[in-house]
Scaffold this motif. Structure first.
Motif, mmCIF file in Angstrom:
data_model
loop_
_atom_site.group_PDB
_atom_site.id
_atom_site.type_symbol
_atom_site.label_atom_id
_atom_site.label_comp_id
_atom_site.label_asym_id
_atom_site.label_seq_id
_atom_site.Cartn_x
_atom_site.Cartn_y
_atom_site.Cartn_z
ATOM 1 N N PRO A 9 53.063 48.989 -21.888
ATOM 2 C CA PRO A 9 54.563 50.129 -21.117
ATOM 3 C C PRO A 9 52.729 51.430 -20.064
ATOM 4 N N ALA A 10 52.049 50.755 -20.570
ATOM 5 C CA ALA A 10 50.547 51.802 -20.119
ATOM 6 C C ALA A 10 51.056 51.313 -18.357
ATOM 7 N N ALA A 11 51.499 50.036 -17.825
ATOM 8 C CA ALA A 11 51.336 49.423 -16.621
ATOM 9 C C ALA A 11 52.105 50.187 -15.851
ATOM 10 N N GLY A 12 53.122 50.671 -15.974
ATOM 11 C CA GLY A 12 53.834 51.737 -15.403
ATOM 12 C C GLY A 12 52.814 52.943 -14.339
ATOM 13 N N ALA A 13 52.205 53.343 -15.609
ATOM 14 C CA ALA A 13 51.395 54.384 -14.826
ATOM 15 C C ALA A 13 49.981 54.219 -13.922
ATOM 16 N N THR A 14 49.858 52.969 -14.362
ATOM 17 C CA THR A 14 48.829 52.199 -14.050
ATOM 18 C C THR A 14 48.296 51.714 -12.197
ATOM 19 N N MET A 15 50.585 51.048 -12.525
ATOM 20 C CA MET A 15 51.165 50.526 -10.729
ATOM 21 C C MET A 15 50.240 52.393 -10.364
ATOM 22 N N VAL A 16 50.947 53.501 -10.353
ATOM 23 C CA VAL A 16 51.140 54.432 -9.870
ATOM 24 C C VAL A 16 49.663 54.941 -9.682
ATOM 25 N N GLY A 17 48.415 54.622 -10.465
ATOM 26 C CA GLY A 17 47.443 55.349 -9.640
ATOM 27 C C GLY A 17 46.978 54.338 -9.215
ATOM 28 N N ALA A 18 46.657 53.129 -9.459
ATOM 29 C CA ALA A 18 46.442 51.594 -7.791
ATOM 30 C C ALA A 18 46.950 51.932 -6.903
ATOM 31 N N SER A 19 48.285 52.671 -6.803
ATOM 32 C CA SER A 19 48.665 52.957 -4.894
ATOM 33 C C SER A 19 47.973 53.936 -4.588
ATOM 34 N N ARG A 20 48.185 55.177 -5.941
ATOM 35 C CA ARG A 20 47.563 56.051 -4.608
ATOM 36 C C ARG A 20 45.717 55.963 -4.224
ATOM 37 N N ARG A 21 44.980 55.438 -5.096
ATOM 38 C CA ARG A 21 43.447 54.941 -5.152
ATOM 39 C C ARG A 21 43.836 53.955 -3.339
ATOM 40 N N ARG A 22 44.542 53.349 -3.117
ATOM 41 C CA ARG A 22 44.640 52.214 -2.331
ATOM 42 C C ARG A 22 45.584 53.237 -1.378
ATOM 43 N N PHE A 23 46.260 54.041 -1.042
ATOM 44 C CA PHE A 23 46.594 54.974 -0.287
ATOM 45 C C PHE A 23 45.102 55.969 0.550
ATOM 46 N N ALA A 24 45.091 56.327 -0.636
ATOM 47 C CA ALA A 24 43.467 57.278 -0.281
ATOM 48 C C ALA A 24 42.377 56.481 0.410
ATOM 49 N N ARG A 25 42.182 55.347 0.194
ATOM 50 C CA ARG A 25 40.910 54.468 0.603
ATOM 51 C C ARG A 25 41.003 53.351 1.963
ATOM 52 N N ASP A 26 43.059 53.318 1.916
ATOM 53 C CA ASP A 26 42.751 52.139 2.901
ATOM 54 C C ASP A 26 43.933 52.854 3.779
ATOM 55 N N GLY A 27 44.899 53.717 3.655
ATOM 56 C CA GLY A 27 45.901 54.638 4.279
ATOM 57 C C GLY A 27 47.209 53.650 3.964
ATOM 58 N N LEU A 28 47.356 53.065 3.024
ATOM 59 C CA LEU A 28 48.153 52.430 2.473
ATOM 60 C C LEU A 28 48.521 51.758 1.575
ATOM 61 N N ALA A 29 49.093 50.768 0.683
ATOM 62 C CA ALA A 29 49.568 50.526 -0.481
ATOM 63 C C ALA A 29 50.780 50.214 -0.691
ATOM 64 N N TYR A 30 51.353 49.970 -2.248
ATOM 65 C CA TYR A 30 52.969 49.268 -2.377
ATOM 66 C C TYR A 30 53.174 50.587 -2.801
ATOM 67 N N TRP A 31 55.149 50.593 -2.454
ATOM 68 C CA TRP A 31 55.729 51.928 -2.304
ATOM 69 C C TRP A 31 57.025 51.832 -3.539
ATOM 70 N N SER A 32 56.994 53.454 -4.209
ATOM 71 C CA SER A 32 58.303 53.093 -4.757
ATOM 72 C C SER A 32 59.032 53.328 -4.174
ATOM 73 N N VAL A 33 60.035 52.017 -4.223
ATOM 74 C CA VAL A 33 61.537 52.298 -3.596
ATOM 75 C C VAL A 33 62.780 52.630 -4.161
ATOM 76 N N ARG A 34 63.685 53.707 -3.243
ATOM 77 C CA ARG A 34 64.589 54.372 -3.238
ATOM 78 C C ARG A 34 65.710 53.544 -3.098
ATOM 79 N N ASP A 35 66.461 54.122 -2.906
ATOM 80 C CA ASP A 35 67.739 53.860 -1.710
ATOM 81 C C ASP A 35 68.784 54.377 -2.374
ATOM 82 N N ALA A 36 68.070 55.267 -2.612
ATOM 83 C CA ALA A 36 69.343 57.198 -2.308
ATOM 84 C C ALA A 36 67.561 58.365 -2.407
ATOM 85 N N ASP A 37 68.674 59.321 -1.235
ATOM 86 C CA ASP A 37 67.347 59.924 -1.535
ATOM 87 C C ASP A 37 66.910 60.251 -2.885
#
Length: 199
Positions: free
Chosen positions: A46-74
């Motif tokens: 169950p901790a994997a969700g938070a790990t995914m969030v943290g991994a994307s944040r770090r890579r957005f900060a480092r590389d300018g791009l990472a995996y998004w969370s996707v929504r189909d409504a605002d």
């Protein structure tokens, strides 16, 4: 260079993950139906969700791009995760972007992976066009293969899927460009057999 942490497509909102996305990301990745082509890949912690969030944040900060969370409504619920991310093992040399997509089973069949994938390829080409975009998938996952093909990617490698509990599993690698000599050199260092590269 465009800032790619928040992207709007025709039907989707693609955003850098936030803490509140963790439960939905875990639910999508722990659903056995999401892993019928690769059951051993199913996420169970169950901790994997938070790990995914943290991994994307770090890579957005480092590389300018990472995996998004996707929504189909605002402001709606998270229905998937995807995008292009620079894996840690790809930090040496030119490296590459890994294209990834996984969606809630309830939204399958709507073409969301292709729509998100087009934005991901555009983002990767904007952030670091010199890095190739790769998509790794299993040969028997026909839907995933069709997504890569609809994105204009081409099969460049087919071989055994090392580490897969299924000894008959075949790994496919799709690429967004013609494989060059540097690509061949880099994949050889990853343990792939260069003679299996399709040119």
């Amino acid at each position: 260079m465009t800032r790619w942490s928040h992207v709007r497509t025709e039907r989707l909102w693609l955003d850098e993950p936030v803490d509140a996305d963790a439960d939905a990301l875990f639910a999508i990745h722990s659903d056995p139906a999401s892993w019928r082509h690769f059951p051993s890949g199913r996420v169970t912690d169950p901790a994997a969700g938070a790990t995914m969030v943290g991994a994307s944040r770090r890579r957005f900060a480092r590389d300018g791009l990472a995996y998004w969370s996707v929504r189909d409504a605002d402001g709606g619920p998270v229905v998937g995760r995807g995008g292009c991310l620079r894996p840690d093992e790809a930090l040496a040399g030119r490296g590459w972007w890994n294209l990834y997509y996984r969606f809630d089973q309830r939204v399958h069949g709507r073409g969301y992976a292709v729509e998100m994938g087009r934005a991901a390829l555009e983002a990767a080409h904007d952030v670091a066009a010199e890095r190739p975009v790769l998509a790794f998938l299993l040969e028997h996952n026909v839907a995933s293969r069709r997504t890569a093909e609809k994105l204009g990617m081409r099969l460049v490698w087919r071989g055994p899927d090392d580490g897969n509990p299924d000894p008959d599993a075949v790994r496919l690698v799709f690429l967004d460009r013609e494989p060059d000599d540097l690509f061949v050199e880099e994949v050889a260092t990853e343990g792939w057999a260069p003679d299996l590269i399709v040119r």
